[in-house]
Scaffold this motif. Structure first.
Motif, PDB file in Angstrom:
ATOM      1  N   GLU A   1      -9.396  -3.946  -4.842  1.00  0.00           N
ATOM      2  CA  GLU A   1      -9.193  -2.787  -5.526  1.00  0.00           C
ATOM      3  C   GLU A   1      -9.452  -3.168  -6.940  1.00  0.00           C
ATOM      4  O   GLU A   1      -9.311  -4.061  -7.757  1.00  0.00           O
TER       5      GLU A   1
ATOM      6  N   THR B   1     -11.690   4.487  -1.002  1.00  0.00           N
ATOM      7  CA  THR B   1     -10.771   5.616  -1.417  1.00  0.00           C
ATOM      8  C   THR B   1     -10.645   5.404  -2.942  1.00  0.00           C
ATOM      9  O   THR B   1     -10.804   4.343  -3.583  1.00  0.00           O
TER      10      THR B   1
ATOM     11  N   ARG C   1     -14.465  -0.369   6.747  1.00  0.00           N
ATOM     12  CA  ARG C   1     -13.263   0.353   6.624  1.00  0.00           C
ATOM     13  C   ARG C   1     -13.351   1.702   5.289  1.00  0.00           C
ATOM     14  O   ARG C   1     -14.328   1.358   4.685  1.00  0.00           O
ATOM     15  N   ASP C   2     -12.262   2.224   5.039  1.00  0.00           N
ATOM     16  CA  ASP C   2     -12.361   3.363   4.260  1.00  0.00           C
ATOM     17  C   ASP C   2     -12.506   2.906   2.908  1.00  0.00           C
ATOM     18  O   ASP C   2     -12.221   1.768   2.158  1.00  0.00           O
TER      19      ASP C   2
ATOM     20  N   ASN D   1     -10.699   1.500  -4.101  1.00  0.00           N
ATOM     21  CA  ASN D   1     -10.258   0.712  -3.147  1.00  0.00           C
ATOM     22  C   ASN D   1     -11.261   0.620  -1.915  1.00  0.00           C
ATOM     23  O   ASN D   1     -11.770   1.567  -1.426  1.00  0.00           O
TER      24      ASN D   1
ATOM     25  N   TYR E   1       0.804  -1.118  -0.059  1.00  0.00           N
ATOM     26  CA  TYR E   1      -0.036  -0.049  -0.107  1.00  0.00           C
ATOM     27  C   TYR E   1       0.939   1.203  -0.100  1.00  0.00           C
ATOM     28  O   TYR E   1       1.763   1.519   0.767  1.00  0.00           O
TER      29      TYR E   1
ATOM     30  N   SER F   1       0.175  -6.931   1.069  1.00  0.00           N
ATOM     31  CA  SER F   1      -0.252  -5.694   1.297  1.00  0.00           C
ATOM     32  C   SER F   1       0.381  -5.024   2.603  1.00  0.00           C
ATOM     33  O   SER F   1       1.014  -3.690   2.474  1.00  0.00           O
TER      34      SER F   1
ATOM     35  N   THR G   1      -8.243  -5.480   1.815  1.00  0.00           N
ATOM     36  CA  THR G   1      -8.516  -4.532   0.632  1.00  0.00           C
ATOM     37  C   THR G   1      -8.811  -5.310  -0.800  1.00  0.00           C
ATOM     38  O   THR G   1      -8.272  -6.367  -1.192  1.00  0.00           O
TER      39      THR G   1
ATOM     40  N   GLU H   1     -11.306  -1.022   1.683  1.00  0.00           N
ATOM     41  CA  GLU H   1     -10.381  -1.560   2.575  1.00  0.00           C
ATOM     42  C   GLU H   1     -10.928  -2.559   3.629  1.00  0.00           C
ATOM     43  O   GLU H   1     -10.065  -3.185   4.230  1.00  0.00           O
TER      44      GLU H   1
ATOM     45  N   SER I   1      -6.358  -3.047  10.485  1.00  0.00           N
ATOM     46  CA  SER I   1      -6.750  -1.997   9.478  1.00  0.00           C
ATOM     47  C   SER I   1      -5.176  -1.502   8.832  1.00  0.00           C
ATOM     48  O   SER I   1      -4.216  -1.621   9.881  1.00  0.00           O
ATOM     49  N   ARG I   2      -5.048  -0.947   7.897  1.00  0.00           N
ATOM     50  CA  ARG I   2      -3.882  -0.302   7.473  1.00  0.00           C
ATOM     51  C   ARG I   2      -3.206   0.600   8.327  1.00  0.00           C
ATOM     52  O   ARG I   2      -1.923   0.536   8.600  1.00  0.00           O
TER      53      ARG I   2
END
Length: 577
Positions: free
Chosen positions: A169, A212, A209-210, A141, A24, A449, A167, A143, A399-400
């Protein structure tokens, strides 16, 4: 009635339209932009969180077709929902009920099938693009979405994905246009992948999660893998970096790839440059660097010194710039020394490591699995201030941002694959080729990742999922990507796959026989009828012993921590827990 293929019950279809997993990072416009350290400040990044239109159904068979059309009229049956959020946490709306269960599945088990009364939610959001945006490659993306989802943009089917805590993508250029664009998603509570997610936890659903949108150049740095190879005295090392450069919807006439390693104060520590060959549309090339270095700071939980690795691609009209934090450190296992009688050890930077750790669910009672960064940071700072040095991400990747903060704060991590089949471990995954393929995808996704995070000392194949060829195959997948970290799996029957001898809730009297390297019954569990596996001393003499779980508090708090820690320090074979 909705007419879609039942990918959610087909273990041969894990993903449609998804990009291959990779490290990432996001592109930055220039050096000054990159130094802000905030992805939101990048011109080439857009956060699609916030309010989405949402409609909940108790069963997928009730979903009306056509909601994904570009001109679909959102009616009074829709409400607004915050993204990220588990839909069960929108407490006043009656969207389903949170399920807490341990080994029992919350639905009748008939793998790979799930009930028709499968709760689901429709998510819709509009976003704008201009001509400058469309001049780049656009990647959408997600997540974290539980458990699976179908994706449409402007009425066109884009793809499908399942694996809730990682994730997914998608490249979306062929689906978008200038002006207003519409994302429509159907998220299901259960899919065949849910049979691999029988963790002892709250079962929650939705986009948690996000979401993006990343604007990549047409010739870009697709992936990076960083690590260091230490000299025996740790005074010198070789910094190694593998990069993948790819042309997409463009032709590249060649150029240069420059790497800069910057100290914490921004001063240059080392640099190198390499030629990048011309690339036709769709082609990629691999470029590797090996840079001898000395007089560097080591990264550890006691002193988490981080360098910044900046990689810049230039050539013709194309420029791409990426950054990632990096710590010089080495983790390895040394076997029992028959001459001295010492060991085995887990060594961090050449020093024996005693793990003082906890298992952490990425969960909060107010936010479910959509844990805000502020709470993740406060969790980690509380651990640090309590002399807790390690976290096992039970029982899925966190999470990232969790990994970035562990790099920064100095928390050692065992990153665990999203796999637990506790209630069906006699059947799933075992050696079934379809389940094995899905397990291998999950572990590849995790390792690709997060492979550049210095905080990660161990990869874990999963939790309480029995035995079978799936676990040896997962380890093979890890070693294709990363050979710098030991691999953990507690139920490993004869310790042929796990690099660590790991157990749960082993009482201290049994630990004594392990410390003395005597015959031992390992891993009594549901999948072996509680009989365990008989280990000979030779099966584990060279394996450091850890307790991956040893003090469980559900109700009354445990009172045995001091006794356990006295035992951990009583024998070099014991490396904590």
């Amino acid at each position: 009635m909705l007419n879609i293929p039942k990918y959610y019950e087909d273990p041969k279809t894990l993903h449609i339209g998804c990009e291959e997993p990779h490290a990432y990072f996001i592109p930055y416009l220039n050096e000054e932009n990159a130094l802000t350290k905030s992805r939101e400040d990048s011109k080439y990044f857009q956060l699609l969180n916030g309010e989405w239109d949402f409609r909940f159904y108790n069963s997928i068979i009730d979903v009306e077709d056509g909601f994904y059309a570009a001109d679909y009229a959102i009616n009074d049956n829709y409400n607004k929902i915050k993204v990220p959020m588990n839909w069960q946490m929108d407490l006043d709306k009656g969207y389903d009920v949170p399920n807490y269960t341990n080994s029992d599945y919350p639905y009748p088990c008939d793998p790979p099938y799930v009930p028709d009364d499968n709760p689901c939610g429709i998510y819709i959001r509009d976003f704008e693009l201009d001509e400058n945006d469309l001049s780049r490659d656009l990647f959408l993306n997600f997540e974290g979405v539980d458990s699976c989802f179908y994706l449409w943009i402007n009425g066109k089917f884009v793809g499908y994905s399942q694996v809730s805590h990682m994730t997914s993508e998608f490249n979306i250029n062929e689906f978008v246009h200038t002006g207003a664009n519409r994302i429509a998603m159907l998220v299901l509570k259960w899919c065949d992948g849910s049979y691999l997610e029988d963790q002892d936890m709250w079962r929650l659903s939705g986009i948690f999660r996000d979401v993006t949108l990343v604007y990549e150049p047409k010739v870009f740095i697709e992936d990076m893998y960083m690590r260091s190879e230490m000299a025996e005295d740790f005074k010198s090392a070789v910094f190694k970096l593998d990069c993948v450069v790819k042309a997409r919807r463009a032709q590249f006439d060649g150029g240069k790839l420059k790497i800069e390693i910057l100290r914490a104060d921004g001063a240059e520590f080392a640099s190198a440059e390499a030629e990048v060959k011309p690339l036709a549309d769709g082609e990629y090339c691999n470029i590797s660097f090996e840079i001898p270095v000395s007089n560097f700071e080591l990264w550890s939980h006691e002193d988490p010194y981080l360098y910044t690795v900046r990689v810049t691609l230039s050539g013709g009209e194309y420029t791409d710039r990426r950054e990632h934090k990096f710590g010089f450190r080495e983790v390895k296992i040394t076997p029992y020394d028959r001459k001295t009688g010492r060991g085995p050890f887990i060594l961090l930077n050449g020093v024996p490591l005693k793990i003082c750790g906890v298992n952490r669910h990425d969960f909060h009672p107010d936010y479910g699995h959509a844990v805000p960064e502020s709470i993740i940071r406060s969790d980690l700072e509380l651990l640090k201030n309590s002399n807790i040095t390690n976290v096992r991400t039970c029982h899925y990747p966190n999470s990232r941002r969790f990994y970035e903060l562990c790099d920064e704060i100095g928390i050692l991590v065992m990153s665990e694959n999203n796999l637990e089949t506790h209630g069906l471990a006699t059947r799933v995954p075992r050696s079934n080729p379809h389940w094995t393929a899905e397990c291998c995808y999950r572990v590849r996704n995790m390792v690709n990742s997060y492979k550049n995070h210095s905080c990660i000392l161990f990869w874990s194949l999963g939790n309480e999922s029995g035995n079978g060829n799936a676990f040896a195959e997962m380890k093979k997948e890890i070693l294709k990507i990363d050979k710098t970290r030991p691999v953990h799996y507690e139920p490993d029957a004869k310790l042929k796959t796990s690099d660590l001898f790991s157990e749960m809730y082993t009482v201290q009297t049994a630990m004594k026989e392990i410390g003395e390297n005597k015959p031992h019954i390992h891993s009594r569990a549901l999948w072996n009828l509680g009989l365990g596996y008989h280990l000979k001393p030779s099966d584990y003499i060279d394996k450091p012993f850890i307790e991956c779980e040893y003090s469980h508090a559900m109700g009354n708090g445990p009172g045995d921590l001091e006794d356990y820690h006295e035992t951990f320090y009583s024998n070099e074979r014991f490396c904590g827990g």
